[in-house]
Design a protein around this motif. Structure first.
Motif, mmCIF file in Angstrom:
data_model
loop_
_atom_site.group_PDB
_atom_site.id
_atom_site.type_symbol
_atom_site.label_atom_id
_atom_site.label_comp_id
_atom_site.label_asym_id
_atom_site.label_seq_id
_atom_site.Cartn_x
_atom_site.Cartn_y
_atom_site.Cartn_z
ATOM 1 N N MET A 85 0.901 -1.189 0.043
ATOM 2 C CA MET A 85 -0.009 0.122 -0.046
ATOM 3 C C MET A 85 0.724 1.431 -0.064
ATOM 4 S SD MET A 85 -2.835 -1.020 3.003
ATOM 5 C CE MET A 85 -4.072 -2.283 2.933
ATOM 6 N N GLU A 86 0.317 2.398 -0.212
ATOM 7 C CA GLU A 86 0.983 3.515 -0.081
ATOM 8 C C GLU A 86 1.047 3.963 1.437
ATOM 9 O OE1 GLU A 86 0.798 7.744 1.189
ATOM 10 O OE2 GLU A 86 -1.193 6.645 1.004
ATOM 11 N N ARG A 87 2.054 4.615 1.903
ATOM 12 C CA ARG A 87 2.334 4.731 3.233
ATOM 13 C C ARG A 87 1.112 4.928 4.201
ATOM 14 N NH1 ARG A 87 3.940 8.866 6.836
ATOM 15 N NH2 ARG A 87 3.552 10.504 5.012
ATOM 16 N N THR A 88 0.464 6.342 3.665
ATOM 17 C CA THR A 88 -0.505 6.599 4.623
ATOM 18 C C THR A 88 -1.778 5.722 4.591
ATOM 19 O OG1 THR A 88 -0.220 8.812 3.979
ATOM 20 C CG2 THR A 88 -2.344 8.446 5.065
ATOM 21 N N GLN A 89 -2.039 4.754 3.666
ATOM 22 C CA GLN A 89 -3.011 3.883 3.319
ATOM 23 C C GLN A 89 -2.477 2.550 4.542
ATOM 24 O OE1 GLN A 89 -3.155 3.019 -0.500
ATOM 25 N NE2 GLN A 89 -5.283 3.855 -0.688
ATOM 26 N N ALA A 90 -1.255 2.354 4.273
ATOM 27 C CA ALA A 90 -0.503 1.431 5.405
ATOM 28 C C ALA A 90 -0.842 1.520 6.773
ATOM 29 C CB ALA A 90 0.825 0.969 4.785
ATOM 30 N N LEU A 91 -0.331 2.934 7.285
ATOM 31 C CA LEU A 91 -0.772 3.166 8.624
ATOM 32 C C LEU A 91 -2.088 3.265 8.857
ATOM 33 C CD1 LEU A 91 1.673 6.548 8.514
ATOM 34 C CD2 LEU A 91 2.443 3.931 9.673
ATOM 35 N N ARG A 92 -2.872 3.607 8.240
ATOM 36 C CA ARG A 92 -4.527 3.455 8.593
ATOM 37 C C ARG A 92 -4.795 1.962 8.730
ATOM 38 N NH1 ARG A 92 -6.543 8.166 4.098
ATOM 39 N NH2 ARG A 92 -6.054 9.732 5.342
ATOM 40 N N ALA A 93 -4.122 1.266 7.827
ATOM 41 C CA ALA A 93 -4.600 -0.203 7.779
ATOM 42 C C ALA A 93 -4.274 -0.873 9.158
ATOM 43 C CB ALA A 93 -4.360 -0.947 6.424
ATOM 44 N N PHE A 94 -2.976 -0.346 9.509
ATOM 45 C CA PHE A 94 -2.129 -0.937 10.654
ATOM 46 C C PHE A 94 -3.191 -0.755 11.966
ATOM 47 C CE2 PHE A 94 0.502 -1.415 14.026
ATOM 48 C CZ PHE A 94 1.343 -2.649 13.760
ATOM 49 N N LYS A 95 -3.272 0.754 12.063
ATOM 50 C CA LYS A 95 -4.275 1.162 13.073
ATOM 51 C C LYS A 95 -5.444 0.439 13.201
ATOM 52 C CE LYS A 95 -5.636 4.894 15.880
ATOM 53 N NZ LYS A 95 -5.285 6.408 16.088
ATOM 54 N N ALA A 96 -6.159 0.237 12.051
ATOM 55 C CA ALA A 96 -7.355 -0.461 11.947
ATOM 56 C C ALA A 96 -7.350 -1.947 12.475
ATOM 57 C CB ALA A 96 -7.996 -0.228 10.864
ATOM 58 N N ALA A 97 -6.255 -2.495 12.193
ATOM 59 C CA ALA A 97 -6.276 -3.996 12.557
ATOM 60 C C ALA A 97 -5.754 -4.283 13.850
ATOM 61 C CB ALA A 97 -5.313 -4.654 11.401
ATOM 62 N N THR A 98 -5.064 -3.006 14.679
ATOM 63 C CA THR A 98 -4.335 -3.538 15.960
ATOM 64 C C THR A 98 -4.985 -2.741 17.114
ATOM 65 O OG1 THR A 98 -2.597 -1.853 15.347
ATOM 66 C CG2 THR A 98 -2.176 -4.025 14.698
ATOM 67 N N GLY A 99 -5.466 -1.485 16.755
ATOM 68 C CA GLY A 99 -6.274 -0.755 17.663
ATOM 69 C C GLY A 99 -5.141 0.161 18.250
ATOM 70 N N GLN A 100 -3.767 0.434 17.490
ATOM 71 C CA GLN A 100 -2.721 1.330 17.867
ATOM 72 C C GLN A 100 -2.298 1.917 16.611
ATOM 73 O OE1 GLN A 100 -0.678 -1.611 20.601
ATOM 74 N NE2 GLN A 100 -0.281 0.311 21.878
ATOM 75 N N SER A 101 -1.627 3.091 16.710
ATOM 76 C CA SER A 101 -0.954 3.583 15.571
ATOM 77 C C SER A 101 0.374 2.733 15.384
ATOM 78 C CB SER A 101 -0.358 5.023 15.823
ATOM 79 O OG SER A 101 0.451 5.150 17.108
ATOM 80 N N PHE A 102 0.803 2.754 14.359
ATOM 81 C CA PHE A 102 2.048 2.122 14.054
ATOM 82 C C PHE A 102 3.184 2.320 14.813
ATOM 83 C CE2 PHE A 102 5.892 1.525 10.914
ATOM 84 C CZ PHE A 102 5.906 0.022 11.086
ATOM 85 N N ARG A 103 3.643 3.668 15.294
ATOM 86 C CA ARG A 103 4.472 4.314 16.290
ATOM 87 C C ARG A 103 4.227 3.681 17.799
ATOM 88 N NH1 ARG A 103 5.635 8.445 19.946
ATOM 89 N NH2 ARG A 103 7.646 9.140 19.926
ATOM 90 N N ALA A 104 3.122 3.758 18.208
ATOM 91 C CA ALA A 104 2.610 3.312 19.554
ATOM 92 C C ALA A 104 2.821 2.033 19.789
ATOM 93 C CB ALA A 104 1.170 3.812 19.629
ATOM 94 N N PHE A 105 2.329 1.090 18.636
ATOM 95 C CA PHE A 105 2.719 -0.257 18.598
ATOM 96 C C PHE A 105 3.883 -0.956 18.788
ATOM 97 C CE2 PHE A 105 3.049 -4.625 17.269
ATOM 98 C CZ PHE A 105 1.962 -5.215 17.766
ATOM 99 N N LYS A 106 4.790 0.051 18.023
ATOM 100 C CA LYS A 106 6.329 -0.395 18.082
ATOM 101 C C LYS A 106 6.899 -0.222 19.597
ATOM 102 C CE LYS A 106 7.478 1.699 14.548
ATOM 103 N NZ LYS A 106 8.410 2.620 13.486
ATOM 104 N N LEU A 107 6.458 0.940 19.870
ATOM 105 C CA LEU A 107 7.192 1.355 21.410
ATOM 106 C C LEU A 107 6.479 0.347 22.475
ATOM 107 C CD1 LEU A 107 8.549 3.524 22.708
ATOM 108 C CD2 LEU A 107 6.339 4.924 23.218
ATOM 109 N N TRP A 108 5.310 0.173 22.294
ATOM 110 C CA TRP A 108 4.613 -0.691 23.279
ATOM 111 C C TRP A 108 5.112 -2.054 23.163
ATOM 112 C CZ3 TRP A 108 2.861 -1.343 27.659
ATOM 113 C CH2 TRP A 108 1.755 -2.637 28.066
ATOM 114 N N SER A 109 5.599 -2.619 22.064
ATOM 115 C CA SER A 109 6.126 -4.012 21.929
ATOM 116 C C SER A 109 7.623 -4.051 22.505
ATOM 117 C CB SER A 109 6.172 -4.320 20.452
ATOM 118 O OG SER A 109 6.870 -5.726 20.129
#
Length: 228
Positions: A152-176
């Protein structure tokens, strides 16, 4: 621990202190008091119970009975109730939460299904990205890599990731990374070692993130590990 029905990890951590400062847990969590009820507080509002399901993203303080509590973090699980702070668990969900904290994967799967029966597994490409993030705590996957993995295009990918995980991409990486560092410290690693192995800039960086998410410092958390 790996979640039996999703690519997410779930974590159980002991809390030996009597209280947690104001913080916002990044994912849905279960709090279980060891010798008495748990109390959530926020701006005059209060929720109390022996086993509480805590809403993510809401700043709150926590008070425990003398021997503290245990916390189960349910990554990738939405909060299923229309309450601001949290809600007590009773009956089957409460027993399932207790069994999940003891490492029973079938209980974890049933608890997840009971809390969000309509939840769908993330798309395979997102699941693979989640597993890659968990597999290498020091690596902070760049947005371009996520976009490539999802096709996907970058912005679409970030939106898809958040929709699937409940967290932004940055927040998910930090929490992990924080989960990994916390597990290392629980197993006896020094704070500075855990910080380096999880990809934090230094001990101070880990301490700031730790306090923001858990409501106490790493040293206080380590001191409380002896409280059973």
């Amino acid at each position: 621990m790996p979640d039996p029905i999703s690519p997410f990890l779930y974590s159980c951590f002991p809390v030996g202190s009597r209280k947690l400062a104001a913080h916002a847990n990044p994912v849905t969590a279960v709090l279980v008091g060891r010798s008495g009820p748990v109390r959530l507080e926020r701006e005059g509002q209060r929720v109390e119970g022996d086993i509480l399901l805590v809403r993510p993203g809401i700043v709150h303080a926590v008070a425990f009975a003398e021997r503290g509590a245990d916390v189960l973090y349910l990554n990738g699980l939405g909060f299923p109730f229309d309450t601001l702070l949290g809600r007590g668990l009773t009956g089957a969900p409460a027993y399932l939460a207790l069994d999940a904290m003891r490492g029973d994967e079938s209980a974890m799967a049933e608890l997840r299904d009971r809390l969000t029966p309509a939840a769908c597994a993330p798309p395979p490409a997102v699941a693979a990205a989640v597993q890659a993030i968990h597999a290498d705590p020091m690596w902070r996957m760049p947005q371009s890599e996520l976009a490539s993995r999802l096709g996907m295009e970058r912005t679409q990918a970030l939106r898809a990731f958040k929709a699937a995980t409940g967290q932004s991409f940055r927040a998910f990486k930090l929490w992990s990374a924080l989960q990994y560092a916390t597990q290392q410290m629980a197993e006896g690693a020094l704070v500075r070692t855990a910080a380096m192995d999880a990809g934090f800039a230094d001990t101070a960086h880990l301490s700031r993130v730790f306090h923001r998410h858990f409501g106490l410092t790493p040293s206080a958390a380590i001191a409380g590990l002896s409280v059973n």
